[in-house]
Design a protein around this motif. Sequence first.
Motif, PDB file in Angstrom:
ATOM      1  N   TRP A 153       0.800  -1.228   0.000  1.00 40.08           N
ATOM      2  CA  TRP A 153       0.000   0.000   0.000  1.00 40.08           C
ATOM      3  C   TRP A 153       0.834   1.279   0.000  1.00 40.08           C
ATOM      4  O   TRP A 153       0.301   2.372  -0.189  1.00 40.08           O
ATOM      5  CB  TRP A 153      -0.941   0.003   1.197  1.00 40.08           C
ATOM      6  N   SER A 154       2.122   1.182   0.240  1.00 40.27           N
ATOM      7  CA  SER A 154       2.954   2.374   0.250  1.00 40.27           C
ATOM      8  C   SER A 154       4.366   2.012  -0.227  1.00 40.27           C
ATOM      9  O   SER A 154       4.752   0.840  -0.156  1.00 40.27           O
ATOM     10  CB  SER A 154       3.003   2.981   1.663  1.00 40.27           C
ATOM     11  N   PRO A 155       5.135   3.005  -0.733  1.00 43.19           N
ATOM     12  CA  PRO A 155       4.724   4.398  -0.918  1.00 43.19           C
ATOM     13  C   PRO A 155       3.727   4.540  -2.058  1.00 43.19           C
ATOM     14  O   PRO A 155       3.679   3.694  -2.952  1.00 43.19           O
ATOM     15  CB  PRO A 155       6.039   5.101  -1.248  1.00 43.19           C
ATOM     16  N   ALA A 156       2.958   5.616  -2.009  1.00 44.02           N
ATOM     17  CA  ALA A 156       1.961   5.858  -3.045  1.00 44.02           C
ATOM     18  C   ALA A 156       2.630   6.110  -4.393  1.00 44.02           C
ATOM     19  O   ALA A 156       3.728   6.668  -4.467  1.00 44.02           O
ATOM     20  CB  ALA A 156       1.101   7.056  -2.661  1.00 44.02           C
ATOM     21  N   ASN A 178      -8.504   8.318  -9.485  1.00 44.16           N
ATOM     22  CA  ASN A 178      -9.126   8.630  -8.191  1.00 44.16           C
ATOM     23  C   ASN A 178      -9.764   7.386  -7.570  1.00 44.16           C
ATOM     24  O   ASN A 178     -10.880   7.440  -7.044  1.00 44.16           O
ATOM     25  CB  ASN A 178     -10.176   9.740  -8.346  1.00 44.16           C
ATOM     26  N   ASN A 179      -9.062   6.285  -7.643  1.00 45.74           N
ATOM     27  CA  ASN A 179      -9.573   5.016  -7.118  1.00 45.74           C
ATOM     28  C   ASN A 179      -8.450   4.286  -6.384  1.00 45.74           C
ATOM     29  O   ASN A 179      -7.755   3.447  -6.964  1.00 45.74           O
ATOM     30  CB  ASN A 179     -10.122   4.148  -8.254  1.00 45.74           C
ATOM     31  N   PRO A 180      -8.239   4.584  -5.092  1.00 47.46           N
ATOM     32  CA  PRO A 180      -7.134   3.980  -4.347  1.00 47.46           C
ATOM     33  C   PRO A 180      -7.270   2.464  -4.207  1.00 47.46           C
ATOM     34  O   PRO A 180      -8.361   1.930  -4.046  1.00 47.46           O
ATOM     35  CB  PRO A 180      -7.233   4.664  -2.974  1.00 47.46           C
ATOM     36  N   THR A 181      -6.139   1.793  -4.270  1.00 43.15           N
ATOM     37  CA  THR A 181      -6.046   0.368  -3.992  1.00 43.15           C
ATOM     38  C   THR A 181      -4.585   0.093  -3.642  1.00 43.15           C
ATOM     39  O   THR A 181      -3.761   1.006  -3.619  1.00 43.15           O
ATOM     40  CB  THR A 181      -6.514  -0.475  -5.199  1.00 43.15           C
ATOM     41  N   TYR A 182      -4.250  -1.153  -3.371  1.00 46.59           N
ATOM     42  CA  TYR A 182      -2.839  -1.457  -3.099  1.00 46.59           C
ATOM     43  C   TYR A 182      -2.021  -1.182  -4.357  1.00 46.59           C
ATOM     44  O   TYR A 182      -2.442  -1.455  -5.476  1.00 46.59           O
ATOM     45  CB  TYR A 182      -2.649  -2.869  -2.571  1.00 46.59           C
TER      46      TYR A 182
END
Length: 258
Positions: free
Chosen positions: A32-35, A146-150
């Motif tokens: 999930w990170s870094p973005a 604009n659709n967050p995911t891993y």
Amino acid sequence: MKGIVLGGGLLLAASAGVAQTPQGDPKATEQWSPAVPVVTPGTFAGWNAPADAVVLFDGKNLDQWSAVNTGGAAGWKVADGVFTVKKGTGNIQTKQSFGSYQLHLEYRIPANITGEGQARGNSGLFLASTGKGDDGYEMQIMDSYNNPTYVNGQLGAIYKQTPPLANPARKPGEWQTVDVTWSAPQFGADGAVTRPAFVTAYINGVLTQNHTEVRGGTVYIGKPKYVAHGRAPIKLQDHGDPSQPISYRNIWIRGLKD
């Protein structure tokens, strides 16, 4: 990703033709990170096939493709010069098999897309489909606007392996381009890897994978590994999402020397 090998969130064993869900925690391999930085792409610039390319879809029919589950005709819908994932018909793959290649395709997420995360406009490009099931090496195709995911499951990721270098997703409803150079893996007589696969990819003209080493076949749960294979078809995924499906057009390929 999908099913057992399902890329960007292919969770439907039914559409993958898998009897049971693998044991384990799929979240164990989610990063999930870094973005991944968002990059607004330039003006759309698709192009037609060069003279030495094999045209895999010319806007008329799916004669170059077959259904993975049955080996029969591909059941996705063709209309107005594009073809669209038809939920429940399963994945489709090219009738021809390839080694290393350059591939171009264009896709469109429906303007009225619903859902979120992996259940939003999810399909997937399997760069080599190494068997009858949902296996091979998946580069994720989904709505990452604009659709967050891993991050190792978003648009342009080598699914559950390597996040993309950038997120150049366009708004749903707009056509988008994918250009890939695939260097196929090589194996010795004993099945051992003598050269891993590598991927370079541009989405909407933005570099998303830069000669990225692939660590093995895509799996939804667990770690990737290689299983020896030769030339292989290219596969597109029916992820089975309840939301509106992805459409494709203008697909062509140029074989490269392995």
